[in-house]
Design an enzyme around this catalytic site. Structure first.
Site, mmCIF file in Angstrom:
data_model
loop_
_atom_site.group_PDB
_atom_site.id
_atom_site.type_symbol
_atom_site.label_atom_id
_atom_site.label_comp_id
_atom_site.label_asym_id
_atom_site.label_seq_id
_atom_site.Cartn_x
_atom_site.Cartn_y
_atom_site.Cartn_z
ATOM 1 N N CYS A 50 0.824 -1.202 0.000
ATOM 2 C CA CYS A 50 0.000 0.000 0.000
ATOM 3 C C CYS A 50 0.870 1.270 0.000
ATOM 4 O O CYS A 50 1.565 1.531 -0.967
ATOM 5 C CB CYS A 50 -0.969 -0.046 1.177
ATOM 6 S SG CYS A 50 -2.379 1.051 1.062
ATOM 7 N N HIS A 51 0.829 2.063 1.079
ATOM 8 C CA HIS A 51 1.623 3.288 1.175
ATOM 9 C C HIS A 51 3.034 3.036 1.732
ATOM 10 O O HIS A 51 3.847 3.965 1.784
ATOM 11 C CB HIS A 51 0.908 4.318 2.057
ATOM 12 C CG HIS A 51 -0.278 4.951 1.406
ATOM 13 N ND1 HIS A 51 -1.492 4.302 1.287
ATOM 14 C CD2 HIS A 51 -0.435 6.164 0.829
ATOM 15 C CE1 HIS A 51 -2.352 5.099 0.679
ATOM 16 N NE2 HIS A 51 -1.740 6.237 0.388
#
Length: 176
Positions: free
Chosen positions: A110-111
């Site tokens: 994800c991030h």
């Protein structure tokens, strides 16, 4: 079953996407390995279900008190605030850089690749992430692609919680 290995999970104090911590943690545990929760500070960390506070988890050790040699792999869960905070912590960034440089598996979802960018370890590598990071990753010298899971050398990256089955499967394969 393979020999039990210690797997580092590195997170900030808050903003961790809960399932991106708990699902790989469960998979690692089920495979007979020992997950260890690291953070810049000891105490508890706060996970989130997107933007809603969820469970708290106890930190096993501060990242400044451990060595890459202690672990077989590193997992970097996402959430927006989590990697944004980690990338401002010198010890966390140094640990990530040393881990990638060691050649041992590093799995980021994800991030989480924001921390990889700060550690300057994505240049020349093919990675994926949450779509909003693609410009940051390209600017850091990475080739960004929109795929469920991407493995480039010892880097394993995925885009989002829906990718967790492929992400955890790839992580476990890298441990064998």
């Amino acid at each position: 079953m393979a020999d039990s290995k210690k797997i580092a999970f590195l997170v900030a104090a808050e903003g961790i996407e809960r399932v991106e911590l708990t699902e790989p943690w469960k998979a690692v545990t089920k495979a007979g390995h020992q997950p260890v929760l690291l953070s810049p500070e000891t105490g508890e960390v706060q996970t989130f279900d997107h933007l809603t506070a969820s469970e708290k988890f106890p930190v096993n050790q501060a990242v400044g008190d451990v060595s890459v040699e202690d672990f077989a792999a590193l997992v970097l869960p996402g959430g927006v605030a989590n990697p944004d905070a980690l990338r401002t912590d010198e010890k966390a960034v140094g640990f990530v850089k040393s881990f990638v440089d060691s050649g041992k598996p590093v799995a980021a979802i994800c991030h989480a690749p924001w921390t990889l960018i700060e550690a300057d370890v994505v240049r020349g590598r093919t990675v994926t992430s949450w779509p909003s990071l693609q410009t940051d990753l390209r600017n850091a010298g990475a080739e960004w692609t929109d795929e469920t899971v991407v493995t480039d050398g010892n880097l394993i990256t995925s885009r989002k919680p829906d990718d967790l089955p492929a992400f955890t499967k790839t992580l476990l394969e890298a441990l064998n």
